[in-house]
Design a protein around this motif. Structure first.
Motif, PDB file in Angstrom:
ATOM      1  N   THR A 100      20.990 -20.012 -45.387  1.00 19.80           N
ATOM      2  CA  THR A 100      20.084 -19.667 -46.480  1.00 19.80           C
ATOM      3  C   THR A 100      20.852 -19.759 -47.769  1.00 19.80           C
ATOM      4  O   THR A 100      22.081 -19.714 -47.799  1.00 19.80           O
TER       5      THR A 100
ATOM      6  N   VAL B  54      16.373  -9.536 -44.764  1.00 22.51           N
ATOM      7  CA  VAL B  54      15.469 -10.675 -44.626  1.00 22.51           C
ATOM      8  C   VAL B  54      15.870 -11.444 -43.382  1.00 22.51           C
ATOM      9  O   VAL B  54      16.927 -11.192 -42.787  1.00 22.51           O
TER      10      VAL B  54
ATOM     11  N   GLY C 198      16.891 -15.118 -42.397  1.00 21.84           N
ATOM     12  CA  GLY C 198      17.262 -16.427 -42.907  1.00 21.84           C
ATOM     13  C   GLY C 198      16.747 -17.490 -41.963  1.00 21.84           C
ATOM     14  O   GLY C 198      17.206 -17.598 -40.827  1.00 21.84           O
TER      15      GLY C 198
ATOM     16  N   THR D  86      15.567 -20.905 -46.187  1.00 20.86           N
ATOM     17  CA  THR D  86      14.671 -19.973 -46.869  1.00 20.86           C
ATOM     18  C   THR D  86      14.871 -18.557 -46.371  1.00 20.86           C
ATOM     19  O   THR D  86      15.307 -18.333 -45.232  1.00 20.86           O
ATOM     20  N   ASP D  87      14.554 -17.589 -47.213  1.00 17.24           N
ATOM     21  CA  ASP D  87      14.568 -16.178 -46.848  1.00 17.24           C
ATOM     22  C   ASP D  87      13.137 -15.757 -46.523  1.00 17.24           C
ATOM     23  O   ASP D  87      12.211 -15.984 -47.305  1.00 17.24           O
TER      24      ASP D  87
END
Length: 395
Positions: free
Chosen positions: A18, A89, A91, A95-96
């Motif tokens: 990420t 989050v 990963g 993207t998160d």
């Protein structure tokens, strides 16, 4: 294409997992000055259930789950992250992703996996030199469209056993237990010229499932239910076909005088269930004579205004043809109309258009499923907020 799935706990082993993690992976763990090294081996106290970092650290990294291509390169990776000063989050690639978004992507990936298996099946057919089955050309020696034509089921001249393809849910899944080929199996069947039916086996064990395995079960049940409904529709067509064959011998070819006094002789399609009694009263225009087959009716409560909820039909379909329609040529050939909501219909759909419409509805169904955990979390959050406010007011 072949893939492999692996899990690693090396926070630097996945390249570019990420944008957030790439900035901090090198500083996730700081060396300890402890003389005996015990601090270096101490598990994370913030996220002990998933963080793989030990010792003193500000950034938290979970195990990396990777799908590898057969060329050794990563196709997709995912891991839990909690970088200093941020919220946890997932990963996913570059993207998160929050939990709700991850569940939506998980559903999409399961559908992708099913499609990938379908491609593999088609490839097997192509490389083996076999031709895909044609529903109009049955391999069954007796000509039954659904029968696979297994010679062993037809060798007895006095008893021909007709069986459709075997469909089961969860082959080799943990929840299938000792039933390696899957559970909730079914296939269409018929013995000689008896009425067709659906053989169904509901055997299974009682394994204890993890949350991820429960998600697999839910997804598989959804797909399996769609296949079961399709088999039900096929069986209904077979039963209707036998009924219409009987009816055809006793009057399914009929005549009527139209509004102009012209006599017409009509032969219904095999699937038509319309009574046609009202078409014989001498007041019909030929364009108003329809052959129809209605699907099961479903209802849902909705309204155009607040608080005035009523139960209306929802997503009800019917197969139809109007041979003398003056509206459009599309009505003069068999088509499907879907009543999306009360008195709101699709255009007449051909097979490809119906398939496209069905996929659209299936996609929205997944969106509804994804909304369920969001609603559950929102209710819990709201209840906690209300409780906090009430407690503060009481104080």
């Amino acid at each position: 294409m072949s893939t492999a799935v692996s899990t690693t706990t090396d926070s630097g082993s996945t390249e570019g997992f990420t944008a957030m993690a790439s900035q901090s992976v090198g500083a996730s763990s700081m060396p300890s000055n402890s003389a005996n090294g015990e601090d270096d081996r101490r598990l994370c106290t913030i996220h002990p259930s998933w963080c793989t970092e030990t010792g003193v650290h500000d950034d938290h990294f979970g195990a990396t789950h990777v799908v590898m291509g057969n060329d050794g390169r990563e196709l997709l990776d995912a891991r839990l992250l909690d970088l200093s000063g941020s919220d946890p989050v997932i990963g996913l690639g570059e993207t998160d992703t929050c939990a709700a978004e991850a569940r939506v992507k998980a559903m999409e990936l399961r559908k992708f996996a099913d499609a990938l298996e379908t491609l593999a099946d088609k490839m097997d057919v192509s490389t083996s030199g076999e031709q895909p089955g044609n529903p109009d050309t049955a391999s069954c020696p007796d000509g039954l469209s659904f029968c696979t034509g297994d010679p062993a089921d037809h060798e007895d001249p006095n008893e021909h056993i007709h069986q459709g393809p075997f469909t089961a849910m969860g082959a080799h899944r943990p929840y299938a237990g000792r039933h390696g080929e899957g559970i909730l199996a079914f296939h269409l069947s018929q013995v000689n010229h008896e009425a067709p039916g659906l053989d169904f086996a509901a055997g299974g064990d009682w394994p204890t499932l993890s949350l991820g395995e429960v998600d697999e079960l839910v997804n598989d049940m959804s797909a399996h239910l769609a296949k079961l409904r399709a088999a039900r529709t096929q069986l209904a067509g077979l039963v209707a076909g036998r009924t219409s064959e009987t009816a055809a011998g006793s009057g399914r070819t009929w005549t009527y005088d139209d509004i102009y006094g012209i006599r017409h002789t009509i032969t219904c399609p095999s699937w038509c269930t319309t009574d046609h009694a009202e078409d014989m009263d001498g007041t019909r225009h030929p364009a108003d004579v329809h052959h129809q087959l209605y699907s099961a009716v479903a209802y849902a409560e909705y309204t155009e205004g607040y608080e005035d909820y009523k139960s209306w039909q929802l997503l009800c379909a019917h197969l139809a043809v109007s041979p003398d329609s003056t509206v459009s040529p599309a009505y003069r050939v068999p088509h499907v109309l879907v009543e999306v909501a009360a008195d709101m219909y699709t255009r007449p759909l051909d097979p490809d258009q119906l398939a496209e419409f069905t996929e659209t509805v299936a996609g929205q169904l997944e969106e509804l499923r994804a909304m369920h955990p969001r609603l559950t979390a929102a209710r819990a959050e709201w209840a906690a907020r209300t409780h906090t406010t009430t407690s503060a007011e009481a104080a």
